[in-house]
Scaffold this motif. Sequence first.
Motif, PDB file in Angstrom:
ATOM      1  N   VAL A 196       0.847  -1.187   0.000  1.00 53.66           N
ATOM      2  CA  VAL A 196       0.000   0.000   0.000  1.00 53.66           C
ATOM      3  C   VAL A 196       0.881   1.235   0.000  1.00 53.66           C
ATOM      4  CG1 VAL A 196      -1.942  -1.116   1.178  1.00 53.66           C
ATOM      5  CG2 VAL A 196      -0.131  -0.017   2.525  1.00 53.66           C
ATOM      6  N   VAL A 197       0.299   2.365  -0.390  1.00 54.62           N
ATOM      7  CA  VAL A 197       1.044   3.607  -0.450  1.00 54.62           C
ATOM      8  C   VAL A 197       0.202   4.722   0.166  1.00 54.62           C
ATOM      9  CG1 VAL A 197       0.197   4.270  -2.746  1.00 54.62           C
ATOM     10  CG2 VAL A 197       2.408   5.097  -1.955  1.00 54.62           C
ATOM     11  N   LEU A 198       0.892   5.665   0.770  1.00 51.38           N
ATOM     12  CA  LEU A 198       0.237   6.843   1.311  1.00 51.38           C
ATOM     13  C   LEU A 198       0.124   7.878   0.201  1.00 51.38           C
ATOM     14  CD1 LEU A 198      -0.766   8.303   3.937  1.00 51.38           C
ATOM     15  CD2 LEU A 198       1.538   9.237   4.121  1.00 51.38           C
ATOM     16  N   PRO A 199      -1.086   8.263  -0.217  1.00 50.67           N
ATOM     17  CA  PRO A 199      -1.210   9.231  -1.311  1.00 50.67           C
ATOM     18  C   PRO A 199      -0.525  10.554  -0.990  1.00 50.67           C
ATOM     19  CG  PRO A 199      -3.326   8.183  -0.863  1.00 50.67           C
ATOM     20  CD  PRO A 199      -2.396   7.797   0.252  1.00 50.67           C
ATOM     21  N   ARG A 200      -0.049  11.206  -2.015  1.00 49.88           N
ATOM     22  CA  ARG A 200       0.696  12.442  -1.843  1.00 49.88           C
ATOM     23  C   ARG A 200      -0.127  13.509  -1.131  1.00 49.88           C
ATOM     24  NH1 ARG A 200       2.959  14.686  -7.308  1.00 49.88           N
ATOM     25  NH2 ARG A 200       3.754  12.542  -7.266  1.00 49.88           N
ATOM     26  N   GLU A 201      -1.389  13.649  -1.486  1.00 49.53           N
ATOM     27  CA  GLU A 201      -2.224  14.697  -0.879  1.00 49.53           C
ATOM     28  C   GLU A 201      -2.397  14.470   0.617  1.00 49.53           C
ATOM     29  OE1 GLU A 201      -3.278  14.238  -5.202  1.00 49.53           O
ATOM     30  OE2 GLU A 201      -2.933  12.909  -3.485  1.00 49.53           O
ATOM     31  N   VAL A 202      -2.529  13.188   1.034  1.00 54.00           N
ATOM     32  CA  VAL A 202      -2.663  12.890   2.465  1.00 54.00           C
ATOM     33  C   VAL A 202      -1.369  13.229   3.197  1.00 54.00           C
ATOM     34  CG1 VAL A 202      -3.114  11.076   4.147  1.00 54.00           C
ATOM     35  CG2 VAL A 202      -4.362  11.092   1.972  1.00 54.00           C
ATOM     36  N   ALA A 203      -0.244  12.845   2.602  1.00 55.33           N
ATOM     37  CA  ALA A 203       1.038  13.135   3.240  1.00 55.33           C
ATOM     38  C   ALA A 203       1.244  14.641   3.391  1.00 55.33           C
ATOM     39  CB  ALA A 203       2.175  12.515   2.434  1.00 55.33           C
ATOM     40  N   LEU A 204       0.903  15.404   2.364  1.00 58.13           N
ATOM     41  CA  LEU A 204       1.090  16.862   2.446  1.00 58.13           C
ATOM     42  C   LEU A 204       0.201  17.471   3.523  1.00 58.13           C
ATOM     43  CD1 LEU A 204       1.400  17.831  -1.324  1.00 58.13           C
ATOM     44  CD2 LEU A 204       3.183  17.938   0.423  1.00 58.13           C
ATOM     45  N   HIS A 205      -0.993  16.941   3.701  1.00 57.87           N
ATOM     46  CA  HIS A 205      -1.838  17.440   4.793  1.00 57.87           C
ATOM     47  C   HIS A 205      -1.191  17.149   6.145  1.00 57.87           C
ATOM     48  CE1 HIS A 205      -5.444  18.335   7.150  1.00 57.87           C
ATOM     49  NE2 HIS A 205      -5.178  17.215   7.811  1.00 57.87           N
ATOM     50  N   LEU A 206      -0.715  15.929   6.323  1.00 65.01           N
ATOM     51  CA  LEU A 206      -0.090  15.569   7.603  1.00 65.01           C
ATOM     52  C   LEU A 206       1.201  16.346   7.847  1.00 65.01           C
ATOM     53  CD1 LEU A 206      -0.617  11.710   7.406  1.00 65.01           C
ATOM     54  CD2 LEU A 206      -1.888  13.326   8.816  1.00 65.01           C
ATOM     55  N   ARG A 207       1.878  16.742   6.784  1.00 67.61           N
ATOM     56  CA  ARG A 207       3.128  17.504   6.906  1.00 67.61           C
ATOM     57  C   ARG A 207       2.895  18.993   7.073  1.00 67.61           C
ATOM     58  NH1 ARG A 207       7.243  15.349   2.198  1.00 67.61           N
ATOM     59  NH2 ARG A 207       7.268  13.129   2.724  1.00 67.61           N
ATOM     60  N   GLY A 208       1.665  19.428   7.024  1.00 63.72           N
ATOM     61  CA  GLY A 208       1.409  20.865   7.073  1.00 63.72           C
ATOM     62  C   GLY A 208       1.755  21.550   5.771  1.00 63.72           C
ATOM     63  N   GLY A 209       1.650  20.809   4.649  1.00 65.16           N
ATOM     64  CA  GLY A 209       1.888  21.386   3.337  1.00 65.16           C
ATOM     65  C   GLY A 209       3.331  21.354   2.880  1.00 65.16           C
ATOM     66  N   ARG A 210       4.249  20.906   3.691  1.00 70.17           N
ATOM     67  CA  ARG A 210       5.676  20.919   3.326  1.00 70.17           C
ATOM     68  C   ARG A 210       6.043  19.739   2.439  1.00 70.17           C
ATOM     69  NH1 ARG A 210       9.504  23.934   5.965  1.00 70.17           N
ATOM     70  NH2 ARG A 210       8.769  25.301   7.631  1.00 70.17           N
ATOM     71  N   ALA A 211       6.836  20.017   1.415  1.00 61.71           N
ATOM     72  CA  ALA A 211       7.345  18.937   0.570  1.00 61.71           C
ATOM     73  C   ALA A 211       8.562  18.268   1.183  1.00 61.71           C
ATOM     74  CB  ALA A 211       7.698  19.475  -0.812  1.00 61.71           C
ATOM     75  N   HIS A 212       9.314  18.989   2.015  1.00 60.78           N
ATOM     76  CA  HIS A 212      10.526  18.455   2.634  1.00 60.78           C
ATOM     77  C   HIS A 212      10.413  18.521   4.156  1.00 60.78           C
ATOM     78  CE1 HIS A 212      11.882  19.707  -1.405  1.00 60.78           C
ATOM     79  NE2 HIS A 212      12.723  18.698  -1.315  1.00 60.78           N
ATOM     80  N   ARG A 213      11.002  17.565   4.780  1.00 61.90           N
ATOM     81  CA  ARG A 213      10.999  17.559   6.250  1.00 61.90           C
ATOM     82  C   ARG A 213      11.813  18.725   6.792  1.00 61.90           C
ATOM     83  NH1 ARG A 213      11.435  12.014   9.664  1.00 61.90           N
ATOM     84  NH2 ARG A 213      10.594  12.809  11.635  1.00 61.90           N
ATOM     85  N   GLU A 214      12.976  18.943   6.193  1.00 62.54           N
ATOM     86  CA  GLU A 214      13.829  20.059   6.586  1.00 62.54           C
ATOM     87  C   GLU A 214      14.208  20.828   5.334  1.00 62.54           C
ATOM     88  OE1 GLU A 214      17.198  18.819   8.791  1.00 62.54           O
ATOM     89  OE2 GLU A 214      16.042  17.950  10.447  1.00 62.54           O
ATOM     90  N   THR A 215      13.805  22.069   5.258  1.00 60.07           N
ATOM     91  CA  THR A 215      14.163  22.930   4.142  1.00 60.07           C
ATOM     92  C   THR A 215      15.363  23.765   4.563  1.00 60.07           C
ATOM     93  OG1 THR A 215      11.827  23.039   3.567  1.00 60.07           O
ATOM     94  CG2 THR A 215      13.283  24.587   2.475  1.00 60.07           C
ATOM     95  N   GLU A 216      16.356  23.858   3.685  1.00 60.39           N
ATOM     96  CA  GLU A 216      17.602  24.561   4.018  1.00 60.39           C
ATOM     97  C   GLU A 216      17.809  25.731   3.062  1.00 60.39           C
ATOM     98  OE1 GLU A 216      20.984  21.941   5.046  1.00 60.39           O
ATOM     99  OE2 GLU A 216      19.650  20.310   4.444  1.00 60.39           O
ATOM    100  N   PRO A 217      17.155  26.854   3.334  1.00 66.78           N
ATOM    101  CA  PRO A 217      17.283  28.003   2.418  1.00 66.78           C
ATOM    102  C   PRO A 217      18.605  28.745   2.544  1.00 66.78           C
ATOM    103  CG  PRO A 217      15.890  28.577   4.271  1.00 66.78           C
ATOM    104  CD  PRO A 217      16.204  27.123   4.430  1.00 66.78           C
ATOM    105  N   VAL A 218      19.276  28.602   3.692  1.00 71.83           N
ATOM    106  CA  VAL A 218      20.506  29.359   3.943  1.00 71.83           C
ATOM    107  C   VAL A 218      21.661  28.378   4.087  1.00 71.83           C
ATOM    108  CG1 VAL A 218      21.663  30.981   5.493  1.00 71.83           C
ATOM    109  CG2 VAL A 218      19.206  31.187   5.083  1.00 71.83           C
ATOM    110  N   PRO A 219      22.793  28.625   3.443  1.00 75.54           N
ATOM    111  CA  PRO A 219      23.935  27.712   3.581  1.00 75.54           C
ATOM    112  C   PRO A 219      24.450  27.703   5.011  1.00 75.54           C
ATOM    113  CG  PRO A 219      24.600  29.717   2.434  1.00 75.54           C
ATOM    114  CD  PRO A 219      23.107  29.765   2.555  1.00 75.54           C
TER     115      PRO A 219
END
Length: 862
Positions: free
Chosen positions: A249-272
Amino acid sequence: MSSDEKPDGRPAAPRSLAEALRARDDASLAALLRARPDLVTPVPTDLTQLATRAGTRASVVRALERLDRFALQTAEALAVAGDPASYDELLGLMAGDDGDAAVAAALPHAVGTLREQALVWGGDDRLRLVRTARELLSPSPQHPSPTGLGPTVQEATAGMSPGRIQELVAAAGLASTHDAVSAAAALTALFTDRERMAKLLGQAPPEAREVLSRLVWGPPYGQVTADPAAHLRWLLDRGLLLPTAPGTVVLPREVALHLRGGRAHRETEPVPPPVEPAGPTGTRQGSPQVVDATAAGQAYTALATVEELLKGWDEGGPAVLRAGGLSVRDLKRTAVALDVSEPVAAFWVELAYAAGLLASDGEADERYAATPAHDEWRERPAADRWAELAGAWLAATRTAGLVGGRDAKDRTLAALGPGLDRSVAPEVRRRVLALLAALPAGTSPDPGSVLARLRWERPLRGPQQEDDLRSRLARWTLQEAELLGVTGRGALSSHGRALLGAPEPQATGGTPGIPDTPGDKLPVHHRTAPAGAPAAGSVPPGPADPQARAAARAAAARLLAPLLPEPLDHVLLQADLTAVAPGPLQRPLADVLDVLADVESKGGATVYRFTPASVRRALDAGRSASDLHAFLAAHSRTPVPQPLAYLIDDVARRHGHLRVGAASAYVRCDDDAVLNEILADKRSAALRLRRLAPTVLAAQADPAALLEGLRALGYAPAAESAEGDVVITRADARRTPPRTPPEPVPEGPPVPDATLLAAAVRAIRAGDLASTAPRKTPGTPPAPGELPRTSPAETLATVQAAVLTGEALWIGYVNADGAASQRVIAPVRVEGGFVTAYDHTADEVRTYPLHRITGVAELADD
């Protein structure tokens, strides 16, 4: 109204990458070709071909590998967004529902970088990731996405029966639909509605929520039995888990994004991540003067080590392996001779080879030896010699740290052997030193923070590896820079900074190691990377101009020269047959002393020891006893000790008493008693000597073996020529033929210079004009990319008419190599089967054979 404009007068959105490139100015096209040099080799004929080439898998992979972490995360987010996606949708995936100020500030520059490198095209309302990049970065069971997201509801339900989909819709509390497509759309609308989704999940059993929490950040796939538990059945019935294969089974992308609060990445690194000082704050921040002095001392040691290495191979170095390189045994011997570890010995050997001071002699019995360039190098000032070594190290692609490892075929990598080139090595070295240059003067970095910064600038696609090649190269760079004297106590020296071409450090209010983000004053939706500027995290290349590199080396030598000790013209002779050199010696003195004595110890002062063998070595080199006495008296600050004078006289009295020549070999001596003594010595049996005359013995050994054998018996024989003269042997007699240093192996196509970029952009523009210009073509016009076709009579008539009217023509042309192209020409004259015309594509007057023109068409009036 033009077809390229909207009803309100604004430019129409581009329909393809080629149209987006066509809307760019010349500076932007040049920036694209500079960032992706593989696109310019060979020069594309037009913008359509440039767009096609920019979308090929190999080119896209190369471009993705050169993105920094945040720009790559942005591309990964676009790969899981809709196609096309709006800027706001992308911002939501990157910053989440709660927003992130740092992400919002850095995202425009990341999008601008992707646009500049032709990985993304379209306006902010219709951002499109190029198809190849989307295929590479989109989630799939075989290649999971770095985001950890799975397929969408639409993708996961593509093979599901309509009845089963309607069951999912009903279990989720939705009204039934007429078809499977609308049912999947209804589920998608539910899963993307934050309020309704929260209400649905509020009804889930605690065990079901625990299952979702384990899948939410990936991998999104899980295993279930044929009879799943109640909490799993609850998820399956409502489409919160969707089957992809029996038992999976797979977790659909839309469900995962809801559970993540809309984030595509667990940790986003905008600054070096910043490069931090080593240890507690301030503990490794020392005086720049101390750093320079330490580095200068190590630079002098580096010069002495390289000289000692090559001096040891003056009589012919180790043999070359059949597969190339040094054997393990020879590397161990070299390490013992230099009193260093084997990895460090491999570094010095590779450094001398990269600088062109060492090579194989090319003989049948191939051996390594110094090159003629070594003799010229030794005569130069010490600072210049160091700058040449350091410059060769900085540009070399050969990587000494790989010695002892295994290649792809599980063969051991040998020093000086094949397989040691790593194209990325010069880039990593320069980047590591550039990060050190960004720190305050005298500050050494924390190695872990340097590695973290490099991983941010060039992240690995796929699972992160702590021991990837770039990280190992960075660690080796820090070690080798210290050995070479580029750094001192871990901090970049002033002469190392000059070698790099970096400006002097300036006090700023920012955090060390974090450059200011360009474009902070631009509007959010319209900030892009400046044309021609390097992408975020890009490594500043070294000076491509040989004159610029030479200027950098000269500047480094000027800064280093005052820090090196002045060579001395004297030694201190002692009664125990030793001489102490309290510092570096001038070249003539050092050369003679190296022959006359053996080095006993090194350090701040070098201790030489005089032995019968070393004195005989000086006599073999053509010195007489009186020469040696005069030399020592002239260069000693202390009187010549009597034991040393006696040693020289005693060895000189016996030197040359025996003469060895080639018969196979013979020994002659005016004193037949000495020859009787040799014959009576049992140790001489291996030489197989026999008497030919009272003063001559013949041997069945070659002259070299006979010389060594007699010296082992305690005699001091001298070699003589066929004319009977004493053969003078010099320690530096063995040299290879002239050799050039190994050329660095480039990583992909070289970055084009400004002249080539300007010419390439001009040619692409002209070719695009030829391929897109409106034409008056009777009948069916040729398809895009096809050449016009007309009969020879029609071609000749049209060209002749264009000569009279001065109009431009669109032609198809096939050159002598069979390469076809489209051109826009203005014919000037037609004669002898040739047409002379101004070629708008090449921006010059050219002559074309008429039989090579496939067809012509007149350009439309507009």
